[in-house]
Design a protein around this motif. Structure first.
Motif, mmCIF file in Angstrom:
data_model
loop_
_atom_site.group_PDB
_atom_site.id
_atom_site.type_symbol
_atom_site.label_atom_id
_atom_site.label_comp_id
_atom_site.label_asym_id
_atom_site.label_seq_id
_atom_site.Cartn_x
_atom_site.Cartn_y
_atom_site.Cartn_z
ATOM 1 N N ARG A 110 0.833 -1.204 0.000
ATOM 2 C CA ARG A 110 0.000 0.000 0.000
ATOM 3 C C ARG A 110 0.869 1.256 0.000
ATOM 4 O O ARG A 110 0.570 2.233 -0.700
ATOM 5 N N SER A 117 -8.205 -4.036 -6.340
ATOM 6 C CA SER A 117 -7.335 -4.209 -5.177
ATOM 7 C C SER A 117 -7.945 -5.232 -4.241
ATOM 8 O O SER A 117 -9.148 -5.479 -4.263
ATOM 9 N N PHE A 127 -2.418 -3.947 1.174
ATOM 10 C CA PHE A 127 -2.929 -4.569 -0.040
ATOM 11 C C PHE A 127 -2.222 -5.899 -0.239
ATOM 12 O O PHE A 127 -0.987 -5.933 -0.287
ATOM 13 N N VAL A 167 -2.758 -4.866 -5.682
ATOM 14 C CA VAL A 167 -3.455 -3.684 -6.192
ATOM 15 C C VAL A 167 -3.010 -3.467 -7.637
ATOM 16 O O VAL A 167 -1.831 -3.651 -7.972
#
Length: 368
Positions: free
Chosen positions: A135, A158, A166, A169
């Motif tokens: 992320r 995502s 994540f 994503v």
């Protein structure tokens, strides 16, 4: 003065100008016959040739100015000589600058220049910390894209992790020179820091992988619907919790290659399928290019590799506020600014290294 233009035979320049005229004629008369892929290719070739010709003519003029100033300097004295000497210095510098531009333009063109990109980021080694790092990398690229003129970023899909990271994503980036500036970002990105999950303050090493794909247009890759298996299922959030009461999530499998793409962010099954097909086409384009060019294949395979802690293209060390790109040996002590999207130093260094390698290869080939 050594000059690429001086070695750029007038016959070659004449040939390029003739080709430009012919391309303009073909485009004007609709020679592509409605074939959008061919039309786009003709347009890209015309733009490239036009740039080479323009720079070659500018280099020619700069060299002529330098020669004229040199001749004038031989007959000047006093204040006039000082003024002419300055003119000569300016003209010589301009000629050298244009010479470098021409060298780069004459290098083999990256077939993906001018394309937009699709970027995929996945948490690799390090458990939940790797997902949080994925992320962080997404936010870094979003900030970089926001700072570029004419760029836009579209989140395609995502999968959130349990602690706000994540697991993966996928997003598209559009704008001028997107591929040229982002293509070197692909590979394992390693982070060294104290994770939020660490209770004793120990530094851990984790990683996330970034894959940068040239975005394919529908005309670039033909996908036979009979080669697809499309499954639908309910979207889910972190920890398996259901976030949708309908089967709107889509998984598309391309049977000949085994490529699988899943999308679940949209509430509409059709929208998720459309996004999945965009990513699928880009992955298939990548596979096509790998099949036709060994050097492209090596570059793409190197992008992700295993994503292990020992495999990395770049290391982000929080304790030392340090970022190191291992491919060019560049270290910057402002990690906070890099994560805020200030990637220019790395991107420029990587582009410069690529040009240097290409020029060296071109000179070696010319000497054979």
């Amino acid at each position: 003065m050594s000059g690429t233009f001086e070695a750029f035979e007038s016959e070659r320049l004449d040939a390029l100008e003739a080709e430009r005229t012919e391309l303009e004629r073909q485009l004007g008369e609709g020679a592509a016959g409605g074939d959008r892929a061919q039309f786009a290719e003709l347009g890209r070739r015309l733009a490239r040739i036009g740039e080479i010709i323009d720079v070659a003519h500018q280099a020619q003029e700069a060299l002529a100015d330098a020669e004229a100033a040199k001749d004038l300097l031989d007959t000047s004295d006093g204040d006039d000589a000082a003024e002419v000497s300055e003119m000569l210095e300016v003209a010589t510098a301009r000629a050298a600058e244009l010479d470098e531009q021409l060298k780069v333009l004459l290098l083999p063109q990256d077939p993906n220049d001018g394309r937009d990109v699709i970027v995929e980021i996945q948490g690799a080694e390090g458990g939940e910390e790797a997902n949080i790092w994925a992320r962080n990398l997404f936010e870094m690229y979003r900030a970089y894209a926001a700072a570029q003129s004419g760029w836009s970023l579209e989140l395609l899909g995502s999968q959130d992790s349990d602690m706000g990271g994540f697991t993966n994503v996928t997003f598209a980036v559009r704008g001028p020179n997107v591929w040229r500036l982002l293509k070197h970002e692909g590979g394992p990105h390693r982070v060294q820091r104290v994770p939020v999950t660490e209770s004793q303050g120990r530094v851990h090493t984790s990683s996330a992988t970034v894959s940068v794909l040239p975005e394919a247009e529908e005309v670039d890759v033909e996908v036979d619907p009979n080669d697809l298996v499309v499954d639908t299922f309910r979207s889910s959030g972190p920890g398996g919790q259901s976030v949708n009461t309908t089967d709107s999530a889509v998984r598309v499998t391309h049977k000949p290659t085994g490529v699988v793409v899943s999308m679940q962010d949209e509430k509409s099954q059709l929208q998720n399928r459309a996004k999945a097909m965009r990513v699928l086409r880009s992955r298939l384009l990548q596979l096509q290019q790998e099949a036709h060019a060994a050097e492209v294949a090596a570059h793409k395979r190197d992008q992700v590799r295993g994503g292990g802690r020992s495999e990395k293209i770049r290391t982000y060390n929080f304790k030392e506020n340090r970022v190191t790109d291992h491919r060019v040996g560049l270290t910057i002590y402002k990690l906070d600014r890099v994560l805020a999207g200030e990637l220019d130093e790395f991107i420029e260094a990587l582009a410069s290294a690529e040009r240097t390698q290409q020029l060296a290869a071109a000179l070696a080939g010319a000497g054979e």
